[in-house]
Scaffold this motif. Structure first.
Motif, PDB file in Angstrom:
ATOM      1  N   PRO A  65     -48.631  20.109 129.347  1.00 48.61           N
ATOM      2  CA  PRO A  65     -49.836  20.369 130.142  1.00 48.61           C
ATOM      3  C   PRO A  65     -50.579  21.584 129.582  1.00 48.61           C
ATOM      4  O   PRO A  65     -49.965  22.514 129.077  1.00 48.61           O
ATOM      5  CB  PRO A  65     -49.273  20.645 131.535  1.00 48.61           C
ATOM      6  N   THR A 120     -49.876  19.381 139.556  1.00 50.09           N
ATOM      7  CA  THR A 120     -50.285  20.776 139.509  1.00 50.09           C
ATOM      8  C   THR A 120     -51.181  20.981 138.302  1.00 50.09           C
ATOM      9  O   THR A 120     -51.152  20.197 137.351  1.00 50.09           O
ATOM     10  CB  THR A 120     -49.063  21.701 139.380  1.00 50.09           C
ATOM     11  N   ALA A 122     -52.583  24.252 135.677  1.00 47.92           N
ATOM     12  CA  ALA A 122     -52.495  25.658 135.291  1.00 47.92           C
ATOM     13  C   ALA A 122     -53.912  26.185 135.036  1.00 47.92           C
ATOM     14  O   ALA A 122     -54.668  25.568 134.290  1.00 47.92           O
ATOM     15  CB  ALA A 122     -51.642  25.808 134.048  1.00 47.92           C
ATOM     16  N   PRO A 145     -55.230  25.023 124.612  1.00 39.00           N
ATOM     17  CA  PRO A 145     -53.967  25.572 124.117  1.00 39.00           C
ATOM     18  C   PRO A 145     -54.291  26.512 122.963  1.00 39.00           C
ATOM     19  O   PRO A 145     -55.459  26.674 122.591  1.00 39.00           O
ATOM     20  CB  PRO A 145     -53.236  24.325 123.610  1.00 39.00           C
ATOM     21  N   ARG A 198     -43.128  31.296 132.173  1.00 44.06           N
ATOM     22  CA  ARG A 198     -43.159  31.828 130.802  1.00 44.06           C
ATOM     23  C   ARG A 198     -43.498  33.297 130.877  1.00 44.06           C
ATOM     24  O   ARG A 198     -44.496  33.661 131.487  1.00 44.06           O
ATOM     25  CB  ARG A 198     -44.238  31.099 129.983  1.00 44.06           C
ATOM     26  N   PRO A 228     -41.581  25.964 130.670  1.00 42.00           N
ATOM     27  CA  PRO A 228     -42.241  25.528 129.447  1.00 42.00           C
ATOM     28  C   PRO A 228     -41.207  25.185 128.381  1.00 42.00           C
ATOM     29  O   PRO A 228     -40.174  25.819 128.279  1.00 42.00           O
ATOM     30  CB  PRO A 228     -43.057  26.750 129.027  1.00 42.00           C
TER      31      PRO A 228
HETATM   32  P1  AMP Z   1     -50.151  27.112 125.738  1.00 41.32           P
HETATM   33  O1  AMP Z   1     -51.215  26.113 125.894  1.00 41.32           O
HETATM   34  O2  AMP Z   1     -49.457  27.024 124.392  1.00 41.32           O
HETATM   35  O3  AMP Z   1     -50.577  28.501 126.091  1.00 41.32           O
HETATM   36  O4  AMP Z   1     -49.004  26.714 126.779  1.00 41.32           O
HETATM   37  C1  AMP Z   1     -49.353  26.472 128.120  1.00 41.32           C
HETATM   38  C2  AMP Z   1     -48.145  26.731 128.954  1.00 41.32           C
HETATM   39  O5  AMP Z   1     -48.454  26.516 130.317  1.00 41.32           O
HETATM   40  C3  AMP Z   1     -47.006  25.813 128.595  1.00 41.32           C
HETATM   41  O6  AMP Z   1     -45.836  26.561 128.557  1.00 41.32           O
HETATM   42  C4  AMP Z   1     -47.006  24.805 129.721  1.00 41.32           C
HETATM   43  O7  AMP Z   1     -45.724  24.264 129.943  1.00 41.32           O
HETATM   44  C5  AMP Z   1     -47.500  25.636 130.892  1.00 41.32           C
HETATM   45  N1  AMP Z   1     -48.179  24.797 131.890  1.00 41.32           N
HETATM   46  C6  AMP Z   1     -49.432  24.329 131.838  1.00 41.32           C
HETATM   47  N2  AMP Z   1     -49.712  23.560 132.913  1.00 41.32           N
HETATM   48  C7  AMP Z   1     -48.593  23.522 133.661  1.00 41.32           C
HETATM   49  C8  AMP Z   1     -48.247  22.885 134.881  1.00 41.32           C
HETATM   50  N3  AMP Z   1     -49.106  22.124 135.554  1.00 41.32           N
HETATM   51  N4  AMP Z   1     -46.990  23.065 135.332  1.00 41.32           N
HETATM   52  C9  AMP Z   1     -46.115  23.833 134.652  1.00 41.32           C
HETATM   53  N5  AMP Z   1     -46.385  24.465 133.494  1.00 41.32           N
HETATM   54  C10 AMP Z   1     -47.601  24.320 133.003  1.00 41.32           C
END
Ligand code: AMP
Ligand code: MG
Length: 321
Positions: A65, A120, A122, A145, A198, A228
């Motif tokens: 996600p 959910t 983020a 990301p 994280r 994560p």
């Molecule tokens: P990055 O895009 O590399 O910064 O990573 C985004 C982080 O947010 C990852 O570790 C994902 O697992 C976490 N993340 C994003 N959306 C969710 C969600 N809905 N539930 C749990 N973790 C999320």
């Protein structure tokens, strides 16, 4: 497959370049931009195809996600559910390197692919004028990301983005080096107890002090949900999923790929980016008690097919009851 051209266009993040970036994002194109943590690979979070293009550009063999970036605190109100506890955390730490995982709002415009099908989403408000100006110019929340190919280190300079992604990104806005240089802290406020998913730019102790409670930490439970990298809580349909099907059995829905009649078709032309864009919305649409199961046609193991198959194998795996 996307053609991996070698040259990326880097522009100093002037008002004109930011305005152009906003246009590109509204067109479904990808724009890399600086935040205070690392450079992000941005796409319109409300556009399934733009989100699929992010995964394609990153070359990740799975759908993680993505964090949805906003320009103002008020922008999250239509995306996620916001309670008093969340408002207090936001008032203290936004803008900044803190991502909040919150329940998806009813009628949230955010792509289901952006949240990998989860209930959910983020969200984060970056502490960087270029990032926020770009999001405002786009006029919509931006999924982003880190702007690097899967497995490469996170980029803290525009040149890093160019080296890693090349012309997979429409435009790279150069805002100089990133100040924090580590990723955002991810805090899950979707459950009763806040959970640290994280560690990152905002220390866990500062969050515990603000919340007046300890956080569930990634190491607290072997089966800690939503961590994560070891995301245990994946979206999986309630009805059974059968892979590599050539036809539906009686009672089953058929999720087709290519020029076949199915109950639904991920992409009649067999385009894997289109298939990825449709994946979660179609799985949800077919996850109905009137079907005994969902039969899914074979998905080629290349490009985004790797990530689609990774997700489908998890959906088809035996469930804990
Ligand atoms: P990055 O895009 O590399 O910064 O990573 C985004 C982080 O947010 C990852 O570790 C994902 O697992 C976490 N993340 C994003 N959306 C969710 C969600 N809905 N539930 C749990 N973790 C999320
Ligand atoms: Mg990353």
């Amino acid at each position: 497959m996307t053609t991996a051209l070698t040259h990326a266009r880097i522009e100093t993040a002037s008002p004109a370049a930011i305005a152009e970036g906003g246009h590109l994002l509204r067109d479904g194109r990808l724009v890399a931009f600086p935040t205070e943590t690392v450079y992000g690979l941005g796409g319109d979070s409300t556009n399934d195809r733009a989100v699929a293009a992010i995964f394609e550009a990153k070359g990740r063999p799975s759908f993680n996600p993505l964090i949805v970036h906003v320009a103002d605190q008020a922008d999250i109100e239509t995306l996620v559910m916001v309670d008093e506890r969340t408002r207090a955390v936001i008032a203290r730490f936004w803008p900044g390197p803190l991502t909040l995982v919150l329940p998806r709002a009813k009628d949230s415009p955010v792509s289901l692919l952006a949240s990998a099908g989860l209930d959910t989403i983020a969200v984060r408000m970056p502490d960087h004028p270029v990032a926020r100006a770009l999001i405002r110019a786009a006029g919509r929340p931006i999924a982003a990301p880190s702007a690097n190919r899967s497995g490469a280190v996170s980029p803290t300079l525009a040149e890093h983005v160019a080296e890693s992604l090349g012309a997979r990104v429409g435009l790279i806005l150069d805002g100089g080096p990133c100040r924090v240089g580590v990723e955002s802290t991810v805090l899950d406020l979707s459950g009763e107890r806040p959970a640290l998913l994280r560690p990152g730019g905002v220390p866990a102790e500062a969050l515990e002090q603000a919340l007046g409670t300890t956080l569930i930490r990634p190491t607290d439970h072997a089966d800690a949900p939503k961590s994560p990298g070891m995301l245990a809580s994946h979206y999986a349909p309630k009805v059974a999923v059968r892979l590599n099907a050539t036809a539906a059995a009686p009672g089953e829905a058929l999720l087709a790929l290519g020029p076949t009649d199915g109950t639904l078709n991920l992409s009649p032309s067999g385009d894997l980016e289109e298939a990825a864009a449709n994946l979660f919305a179609m799985l949800r649409a077919l996850d109905r008690p009137e079907f005994t199961g969902i039969a899914i046609m074979p998905i080629p193991e290349h490009g985004l097919g790797l990530a689609i198959n990774d997700r489908l194998r998890r959906a088809a795996a035996p469930r804990p009851t």
